[in-house]
Scaffold this motif. Structure first.
Motif, PDB file in Angstrom:
ATOM      1  N   LEU A  10      -9.402  -3.927  -0.816  1.00 26.86           N
ATOM      2  CA  LEU A  10     -10.358  -4.935  -0.332  1.00 26.86           C
ATOM      3  C   LEU A  10     -10.253  -5.155   1.183  1.00 26.86           C
ATOM      4  O   LEU A  10     -10.761  -6.156   1.714  1.00 26.86           O
ATOM      5  CB  LEU A  10     -10.159  -6.258  -1.067  1.00 26.86           C
ATOM      6  N   GLU A  11      -9.612  -4.195   1.854  1.00 26.92           N
ATOM      7  CA  GLU A  11      -9.375  -4.302   3.296  1.00 26.92           C
ATOM      8  C   GLU A  11     -10.681  -4.586   4.071  1.00 26.92           C
ATOM      9  O   GLU A  11     -10.747  -5.470   4.918  1.00 26.92           O
ATOM     10  CB  GLU A  11      -8.780  -2.954   3.726  1.00 26.92           C
ATOM     11  N   GLU A  12     -11.726  -3.828   3.745  1.00 25.74           N
ATOM     12  CA  GLU A  12     -12.983  -3.968   4.483  1.00 25.74           C
ATOM     13  C   GLU A  12     -13.621  -5.338   4.206  1.00 25.74           C
ATOM     14  O   GLU A  12     -14.095  -6.012   5.117  1.00 25.74           O
ATOM     15  CB  GLU A  12     -13.950  -2.851   4.064  1.00 25.74           C
ATOM     16  N   SER A  13     -13.580  -5.719   2.928  1.00 23.16           N
ATOM     17  CA  SER A  13     -14.122  -7.018   2.529  1.00 23.16           C
ATOM     18  C   SER A  13     -13.369  -8.153   3.239  1.00 23.16           C
ATOM     19  O   SER A  13     -13.968  -9.103   3.751  1.00 23.16           O
ATOM     20  CB  SER A  13     -13.997  -7.135   1.005  1.00 23.16           C
ATOM     21  N   ASN A  14     -12.032  -8.018   3.307  1.00 19.95           N
ATOM     22  CA  ASN A  14     -11.229  -9.053   3.961  1.00 19.95           C
ATOM     23  C   ASN A  14     -11.447  -9.078   5.469  1.00 19.95           C
ATOM     24  O   ASN A  14     -11.393 -10.142   6.099  1.00 19.95           O
ATOM     25  CB  ASN A  14      -9.746  -8.854   3.649  1.00 19.95           C
TER      26      ASN A  14
ATOM     27  N   VAL B 100       3.983 -15.944  -5.663  1.00 19.39           N
ATOM     28  CA  VAL B 100       3.762 -14.673  -6.372  1.00 19.39           C
ATOM     29  C   VAL B 100       4.198 -13.527  -5.463  1.00 19.39           C
ATOM     30  O   VAL B 100       3.681 -13.360  -4.355  1.00 19.39           O
ATOM     31  CB  VAL B 100       2.280 -14.518  -6.775  1.00 19.39           C
ATOM     32  N   LEU B 101       5.183 -12.758  -5.913  1.00 21.82           N
ATOM     33  CA  LEU B 101       5.703 -11.641  -5.106  1.00 21.82           C
ATOM     34  C   LEU B 101       4.908 -10.363  -5.350  1.00 21.82           C
ATOM     35  O   LEU B 101       4.677  -9.574  -4.447  1.00 21.82           O
ATOM     36  CB  LEU B 101       7.172 -11.365  -5.458  1.00 21.82           C
ATOM     37  N   GLN B 102       4.572 -10.131  -6.589  1.00 23.06           N
ATOM     38  CA  GLN B 102       3.760  -8.952  -6.917  1.00 23.06           C
ATOM     39  C   GLN B 102       2.914  -9.240  -8.145  1.00 23.06           C
ATOM     40  O   GLN B 102       3.167 -10.178  -8.892  1.00 23.06           O
ATOM     41  CB  GLN B 102       4.647  -7.719  -7.143  1.00 23.06           C
ATOM     42  N   GLY B 103       1.860  -8.415  -8.312  1.00 25.55           N
ATOM     43  CA  GLY B 103       0.967  -8.637  -9.446  1.00 25.55           C
ATOM     44  C   GLY B 103      -0.363  -9.211  -9.021  1.00 25.55           C
ATOM     45  O   GLY B 103      -1.162  -9.649  -9.855  1.00 25.55           O
ATOM     46  N   ARG B 104      -0.588  -9.259  -7.697  1.00 27.41           N
ATOM     47  CA  ARG B 104      -1.875  -9.736  -7.183  1.00 27.41           C
ATOM     48  C   ARG B 104      -2.325  -8.733  -6.122  1.00 27.41           C
ATOM     49  O   ARG B 104      -1.567  -8.410  -5.205  1.00 27.41           O
ATOM     50  CB  ARG B 104      -1.711 -11.123  -6.569  1.00 27.41           C
ATOM     51  N   GLY B 105      -3.542  -8.228  -6.256  1.00 28.68           N
ATOM     52  CA  GLY B 105      -4.068  -7.303  -5.256  1.00 28.68           C
ATOM     53  C   GLY B 105      -4.292  -5.912  -5.834  1.00 28.68           C
ATOM     54  O   GLY B 105      -3.730  -5.553  -6.876  1.00 28.68           O
ATOM     55  N   ILE B 106      -5.145  -5.176  -5.163  1.00 27.77           N
ATOM     56  CA  ILE B 106      -5.500  -3.832  -5.615  1.00 27.77           C
ATOM     57  C   ILE B 106      -5.196  -2.867  -4.473  1.00 27.77           C
ATOM     58  O   ILE B 106      -5.733  -3.024  -3.372  1.00 27.77           O
ATOM     59  CB  ILE B 106      -6.992  -3.777  -6.012  1.00 27.77           C
ATOM     60  N   THR B 107      -4.322  -1.910  -4.749  1.00 29.62           N
ATOM     61  CA  THR B 107      -3.838  -1.038  -3.680  1.00 29.62           C
ATOM     62  C   THR B 107      -4.099   0.417  -4.008  1.00 29.62           C
ATOM     63  O   THR B 107      -3.780   0.879  -5.113  1.00 29.62           O
ATOM     64  CB  THR B 107      -2.305  -1.245  -3.495  1.00 29.62           C
ATOM     65  N   LEU B 108      -4.659   1.112  -3.046  1.00 28.88           N
ATOM     66  CA  LEU B 108      -4.804   2.566  -3.154  1.00 28.88           C
ATOM     67  C   LEU B 108      -3.459   3.169  -2.777  1.00 28.88           C
ATOM     68  O   LEU B 108      -2.916   2.862  -1.710  1.00 28.88           O
ATOM     69  CB  LEU B 108      -5.903   3.028  -2.190  1.00 28.88           C
ATOM     70  N   THR B 109      -2.883   3.995  -3.667  1.00 28.85           N
ATOM     71  CA  THR B 109      -1.528   4.480  -3.399  1.00 28.85           C
ATOM     72  C   THR B 109      -1.449   5.991  -3.175  1.00 28.85           C
ATOM     73  O   THR B 109      -0.493   6.480  -2.568  1.00 28.85           O
ATOM     74  CB  THR B 109      -0.561   4.130  -4.550  1.00 28.85           C
ATOM     75  N   ARG B 110      -2.391   6.750  -3.678  1.00 32.62           N
ATOM     76  CA  ARG B 110      -2.284   8.199  -3.543  1.00 32.62           C
ATOM     77  C   ARG B 110      -3.627   8.863  -3.828  1.00 32.62           C
ATOM     78  O   ARG B 110      -4.379   8.425  -4.697  1.00 32.62           O
ATOM     79  CB  ARG B 110      -1.245   8.734  -4.538  1.00 32.62           C
ATOM     80  N   ILE B 111      -3.892   9.908  -3.052  1.00 32.69           N
ATOM     81  CA  ILE B 111      -5.094  10.712  -3.303  1.00 32.69           C
ATOM     82  C   ILE B 111      -4.618  12.145  -3.489  1.00 32.69           C
ATOM     83  O   ILE B 111      -3.779  12.627  -2.710  1.00 32.69           O
ATOM     84  CB  ILE B 111      -6.062  10.659  -2.098  1.00 32.69           C
ATOM     85  N   ILE B 112      -5.111  12.798  -4.509  1.00 28.47           N
ATOM     86  CA  ILE B 112      -4.787  14.219  -4.691  1.00 28.47           C
ATOM     87  C   ILE B 112      -6.082  15.008  -4.525  1.00 28.47           C
ATOM     88  O   ILE B 112      -7.117  14.662  -5.116  1.00 28.47           O
ATOM     89  CB  ILE B 112      -4.114  14.471  -6.045  1.00 28.47           C
ATOM     90  N   ALA B 113      -6.023  16.033  -3.673  1.00 31.36           N
ATOM     91  CA  ALA B 113      -7.228  16.818  -3.368  1.00 31.36           C
ATOM     92  C   ALA B 113      -6.861  18.289  -3.305  1.00 31.36           C
ATOM     93  O   ALA B 113      -5.706  18.646  -3.046  1.00 31.36           O
ATOM     94  CB  ALA B 113      -7.807  16.370  -2.032  1.00 31.36           C
TER      95      ALA B 113
END
Lengths: 217, 127
Positions: A10-14, B100-113
């Motif tokens: 949500l980086e862009e949204s934020n 809250v330390l963790q469990g909130r937020g959406i993170t992109l962690t890896r792309i395989i191409a």
């Protein structure tokens, strides 16, 4: 090939929300994002709140979020304040307001002339809680008819907001709701949450809500 | 249904994270971590991502979602604990001032191409 990244999706949204906030701060606008289920009384609250603020010399404006229709902004039109209708239908029918939509709405508002801006989010107890719009405070509303279990079922909303307005208090004598249980359920999810019982119909609790608004500003 | 919007945000994040020589069409896998507090339904997010990936130019990309459990720290007694139910009360001191330390937020962690054509062996073919 593997491309490791650690990136908030949500980086862009934020980033857009931060731009909104910078514009609000620049012009001294206090922004309240009001969220709730559909029909719990957000528009009615504004219909009751804004005339009192106006009478105290505080200028207000509203960004009115809905999936479609201009019904709510028509209800607010008699207040004689700027009301910008933000419909998500052209943006894919989103169930929440996004920071990009607030930014689009700001083009139609004269921020230097506004002291309090209310963002009436789309009626939904789940999705709007996820997104930062650039507001100063998040306020939620829960009407008594929705039941005591909502904090447990929709914890993110209750975690994110600083205030919970318990609306339709005038219905309490007609319902089986256990107010102590409801308050205890809210506190289990967010012990710091300020709970303000309110009835837009009878005026109960309106002054406490207005005092909170004016003090936080 | 904010999953569709989040799927669009994931696509944008992937696009802006790809090296210049890697086209979105080469992406085969996208991994994200989703906090349990975020009220995101993984199946719906995956469905939404699959629905838009073709039109977003990464038709072969598969979305893998890892859910992250909620972990908290008590601001009063510093006790750290995990929660299964949305009850943000410290089990050690029974107070509710909990971070809250963790469990909130959406993170992109890896792309395989797939490797860009002609670069697998470190040189460019002009034939």
């Amino acid at each position: 090939m593997e491309i490791p990244v650690i990136r908030d999706v949500l980086e862009e949204s934020n980033a857009l929300a931060k731009e909104n906030r910078a514009a609000f701060d620049r012009h001294g606008v206090f922004v309240v994002n009001i969220m709730s289920s559909p029909g719990s009384g957000k528009t009615t609250l504004l219909q009751k709140t804004i005339p009192i603020l106006k009478a105290r010399g505080i200028s207000c404006a509203v960004i009115e979020g809905d999936v479609s229709s201009t019904l709510d902004s028509e209800r607010l039109a008699p207040l004689g304040i700027p009301v910008i209708q933000a419909n998500t239908e052209p943006f894919g029918g989103d169930c929440h307001l996004g920071s990009h939509m607030v930014q689009a709405a700001l083009k139609y508002l004269d921020l230097p002339s506004i002291e309090i801006l209310f963002i009436e989010n789309i009626g939904n107890l789940v999705c709007p809680a996820e997104f930062y719009l650039g507001e100063n405070r998040k306020v939620m509303m829960l009407s008594l008819t929705e039941g005591e279990d909502k904090p447990t079922k929709y914890p993110l909303m209750f975690r994110e907001c600083q205030v919970c307005l318990l609306s339709k208090m005038d219905l309490a004598p007609h319902l089986d709701i256990n107010l102590d249980l409801l308050e205890s359920n809210i506190q289990k999810v967010n012990s710091a949450m300020r709970i303000l019982p309110i009835s837009a119909k009878t005026g109960e609790g309106l002054m406490a809500w207005l005092d909170w608004l004016v003090n936080e500003r | 249904m904010h999953e569709l919007y989040i799927a669009e945000c994931i696509v944008k994040s992937v696009n802006s994270s790809l090296p210049r020589n890697v086209a979105p069409t080469l992406v085969t896998q996208v991994r994200v971590q989703v906090g349990q507090l975020d009220a995101v339904v993984p199946e719906t997010l995956k469905f939404s991502f699959d629905a838009i990936k073709q039109s977003c130019g990464m038709p072969r990309a598969e979305l893998l979602i890892k859910e992250i459990a909620v972990r908290c720290r008590c601001r009063d007694c510093a006790h750290e604990f995990g929660i299964d139910l949305p009850v943000f009360i410290c089990p050690a001191c029974n107070r509710g001032d909990v971070e809250v330390l963790q469990g909130r937020g959406i993170t992109l962690t890896r792309i395989i191409a797939d490797e860009p054509e002609g670069e697998t062996h470190g040189n460019t073919s002009y034939s």
